[in-house]
Design a protein around this motif. Structure first.
Motif, PDB file in Angstrom:
ATOM      1  N   PRO A 513       1.889   1.828  -6.067  1.00  0.00           N
ATOM      2  CA  PRO A 513       0.743   0.773  -5.723  1.00  0.00           C
ATOM      3  C   PRO A 513       0.235   1.544  -4.062  1.00  0.00           C
ATOM      4  O   PRO A 513       1.471   1.724  -2.965  1.00  0.00           O
ATOM      5  CB  PRO A 513       0.639   0.158  -6.401  1.00  0.00           C
ATOM      6  N   ARG A 514      -0.974   1.964  -3.717  1.00  0.00           N
ATOM      7  CA  ARG A 514      -1.981   1.050  -2.721  1.00  0.00           C
ATOM      8  C   ARG A 514      -1.523   0.035  -1.748  1.00  0.00           C
ATOM      9  O   ARG A 514      -1.728  -0.832  -2.656  1.00  0.00           O
ATOM     10  CB  ARG A 514      -3.116   1.691  -2.232  1.00  0.00           C
ATOM     11  N   SER A 515      -1.441  -0.271  -0.990  1.00  0.00           N
ATOM     12  CA  SER A 515      -1.295  -1.660  -0.215  1.00  0.00           C
ATOM     13  C   SER A 515      -2.180  -2.250  -0.840  1.00  0.00           C
ATOM     14  O   SER A 515      -3.518  -1.539   0.098  1.00  0.00           O
ATOM     15  CB  SER A 515      -0.732  -1.575   1.508  1.00  0.00           C
ATOM     16  N   LEU A 516      -2.227  -3.817  -0.684  1.00  0.00           N
ATOM     17  CA  LEU A 516      -4.073  -4.396  -0.998  1.00  0.00           C
ATOM     18  C   LEU A 516      -3.975  -4.663   0.310  1.00  0.00           C
ATOM     19  O   LEU A 516      -6.106  -3.793   0.005  1.00  0.00           O
ATOM     20  CB  LEU A 516      -3.736  -5.767  -1.949  1.00  0.00           C
ATOM     21  N   ASP A 517      -3.892  -4.401   1.452  1.00  0.00           N
ATOM     22  CA  ASP A 517      -4.465  -4.587   2.677  1.00  0.00           C
ATOM     23  C   ASP A 517      -5.625  -3.518   2.566  1.00  0.00           C
ATOM     24  O   ASP A 517      -6.543  -3.564   4.176  1.00  0.00           O
ATOM     25  CB  ASP A 517      -3.243  -4.198   3.968  1.00  0.00           C
ATOM     26  N   THR A 518      -5.201  -1.656   2.370  1.00  0.00           N
ATOM     27  CA  THR A 518      -5.912  -1.333   3.095  1.00  0.00           C
ATOM     28  C   THR A 518      -7.120  -1.360   2.353  1.00  0.00           C
ATOM     29  O   THR A 518      -7.854   0.071   3.045  1.00  0.00           O
ATOM     30  CB  THR A 518      -5.129   0.312   2.413  1.00  0.00           C
ATOM     31  N   PHE A 519      -7.715  -1.646   1.573  1.00  0.00           N
ATOM     32  CA  PHE A 519      -8.799  -1.627   1.448  1.00  0.00           C
ATOM     33  C   PHE A 519     -10.233  -2.541   2.074  1.00  0.00           C
ATOM     34  O   PHE A 519     -11.380  -2.751   1.322  1.00  0.00           O
ATOM     35  CB  PHE A 519      -8.534  -2.331  -1.002  1.00  0.00           C
TER      36      PHE A 519
END
Length: 640
Positions: A513-519
């Motif tokens: 999964p993409r890191s949630l910080d990148t959103f």
């Protein structure tokens, strides 16, 4: 030889019921409102059969569902005139009785030469149920539906009824039959087929297999699986035209949501379908509504059935017109050698009572009442007579309330015990301390409504081998049930030719999964602004094609996250277990929470005994959602 119309256009199958309370008017409405080939109806929830079982055995109940008979009475003439087939499970405990009743009505109307009526039998295993429920000789495991899943912890008293056959008598044991007998009946010329406990989607599957001439020996598993999904989508009457829809608040109540019509599945020769409705009936059918129903009552990515196992991993939906949604991508696997067996037994007695509190110090008020009741039961030395005693706190008082009702919550006292007297002891303990109550205590003072003991049924979801079922379809011929010339033609149905053992259920957290910080920056908003119970999450329609939204949703919604969101509802002993799968084409994440409903609908202590409110609870929990997903096109805040 199959009685297959030519050419093989898609078959139009209209649903007329999703529950016993759905009125008979719907069957007639489906028949007269537009072109239709087959009308199907699902009248049975898990507890329907058992609730009438003892009364039926004593001759005090006809055994069938009253609304199903009402629909047949209203529709027989028009289905005969329009050559519409009818396949319903409203026969319940007595499908033969309803078929005979229907044949008598057809003869009274002068339709005996126009309608061939049949019934399906073989689901009632009550005479053999104790033999079936014996533990496996090698493993020692009971034939429980979840016994093979080592992650699921069954409650200690799950099988206690087997040790007390006198007080916990088994009253019903019905296997979930497939579509093979229905198909055989239609092949043999039946116009109306009355079933008992067939699986919810079996009428649709049987009708589609008959129409298109599908085989059940492995060559058409993908097609059968597609029909299974079509049946699942329309089985719950209004659920795919606006009922039980999470996004209902975006529609006009008066224009869109009142007086809904039931749906139609147009199933093509490949098993794909279009979900639609008669143009003259009210309701709305969109991708979002179809997704909502598709994710309802699933067991994960594999939808199990006694005819086929449907792999839903890559199922896709697409709007192809007004109130027309195309569903495709289902893949089929051989069915398991077993099918579900719903066993109900006398569980004892239960009662409940609600007490209101207003405003200030509500938690302490409920603490006091609970302590008073428990202390009194302890003094009377009757705690051991009570199996379940819960003090459930419902609601939160509004801060700085504008009315008394806005400041009011209630405490639900729920009790189960082997005897009615034990249930009454709880209400007696409350009454004994009544005048010591907390300030402002409210609630009914009508003792007919306070902890009135009523019998309840326990539920044991078992499995049974399909090759021990004696399934058949039986056709009434030569003019009806009481005519001297009447004969019954029985057609036996064998177990599936090809089966495969059930594989372990998939359960996984997001891969890479993409890191949630990148959103980007987040805002705390309700996520909805963006037996076992299941819940599926998918973005609102305006965001469903946003790939970043999907990547955030799948990264955020892990098994641990759902456990956190459940808060105090997650048990301290970790008795529950969560399974998680993804549906990438739907942009959906689906969870099954094992154990959340206790012993099942008929005996659950949960206020939400059907589990229908579970998803709405989780949608209301505040979570950190990226702000960019909350911006609508007009700049206003939008819900997910």
């Amino acid at each position: 030889m199959s009685n297959i119309p030519s050419p093989r256009r898609p078959i139009r199958i209209g649903n007329c019921s999703g529950a016993a309370v759905d009125p008979g008017d719907i069957m007639y409405e489906q028949a007269v409102s537009g072109p239709i080939d087959v009308i199907t109806g699902d009248y049975l929830a898990e507890a329907n059969l058992a609730q009438a079982a003892e009364a039926y055995a004593e001759g005090k109940h006809p055994g069938w569902v009253a609304s199903a008979w009402d629909g047949l009475q209203k529709s027989l003439r028009v289905v005969a005139e329009r050559r519409i087939k009818v396949v319903i499970n409203g026969g319940a405990l007595n499908p033969k009785g309803l078929a005979v009743q229907c044949a008598e009505e057809a003869r009274r109307l002068g339709l005996e030469d126009q309608l061939t009526i049949a019934w399906v039998e073989g689901d009632d295993l009550l005479p053999d149920v104790r033999e079936i429920l014996r533990p496996d000789a090698q493993s020692g495991r009971l034939p429980h539906l979840d016994a093979e899943n080592s992650n699921v912890k069954l409650a200690d008293d799950t099988a206690s009824f087997l040790d007390d056959p006198e007080n916990k008598k088994i009253v019903a044991a019905n296997a979930y039959l497939g579509s093979r007998a229905i198909r055989a009946g239609l092949d043999a010329g039946a116009d109306i087929i009355i079933c008992g406990r067939v699986a919810d989607a079996s009428p649709v599957m049987g009708a589609a297999a008959w129409w298109h001439g599908w085989s059940d020996d492995g060559g058409d598993f993908d097609r059968l699986a597609g029909a299974l999904v079509a049946g699942h989508l329309i089985e719950c009457s209004y659920y795919v035209t606006g009922g039980n829809f999470a996004g209902f608040d975006e529609y006009d109540i008066g224009r869109d949501l009142l007086g809904l019509g039931c749906p139609i599945a147009e199933v093509d020769a490949g098993g794909a379908c279009v979900i639609t409705k008669h143009e003259t009936l009210r309701g709305v059918i969109t991708e979002e509504m179809v997704k909502c129903q598709l994710l309802y009552e699933l067991q994960g990515n594999m939808y199990l059935n006694s005819d086929v196992n449907a792999d839903l991993t890559h199922v896709a939906v697409c709007q192809v017109g007004k109130d027309r949604v195309h569903v495709s991508g289902t893949r089929g696997r051989p069915p398991p050698p077993t099918t579900k067996l719903a066993v109900f037994y006398r569980g004892g007695y239960q009662g409940e009572h609600t007490v209101n509190a207003v405003g200030y110090a509500t938690p302490q008020k409920y603490d006091l009442l609970e302590a008073q009741v428990r202390n009194q039961l302890k003094k009377w030395k009757c705690e051991q007579e009570i199996d379940v005693l819960e003090f459930q706190r419902v609601g939160v008082a509004q801060t700085n309330p504008r009315s008394q009702l806005a400041a009011t919550t209630y405490l639900r006292i729920f009790v189960q015990a082997a005897t009615a007297d034990a249930v009454r002891r709880v209400s007696a303990a409350w009454a004994y301390n009544f005048m010591q109550h907390f300030p402002g205590m409210g609630g009914t003072l009508d003792w007919r409504l306070i902890m009135n003991p009523v019998p309840f049924l326990g539920y044991f979801p078992a499995v049974v081998r399909q090759d021990r079922l004696h399934e058949s379809v039986n056709l009434l011929e030569s003019g009806g049930a009481t005519s001297a010339a009447t004969t019954t033609r029985r057609i036996g149905v064998r177990a599936p030719k090809v089966t495969e053992p059930l594989a372990p259920r998939l359960s996984y957290d997001p891969v890479a999964p993409r890191s949630l910080d990148t959103f980007g920056p987040t805002a705390m908003v309700p996520l909805g602004d963006g037996a076992n119970v299941n819940v599926g999450f998918t973005p609102r329609a305006r965001l469903r094609r946003d790939e970043d939204m999907w990547q955030w949703l799948r990264a955020f919604l892990t098994r641990d996250r759902v456990k956190q969101m459940m808060g105090e509802d997650w048990p301290r002993d970790d008795l529950y277990y969560i399974e998680r799968v993804e549906f990438p084409e739907l942009h959906a994440v689906h969870f099954v929470i094992y154990g959340a409903l206790g012993r099942g609908v008929s005996s659950s202590a949960r206020l939400d005994c059907l589990g229908k409110g579970f998803a709405e609870f989780l949608r209301a929990v505040h979570v950190p959602v990226p702000r960019r997903f909350l911006e609508a096109k007009n700049g206003a805040t939008s819900r997910l």
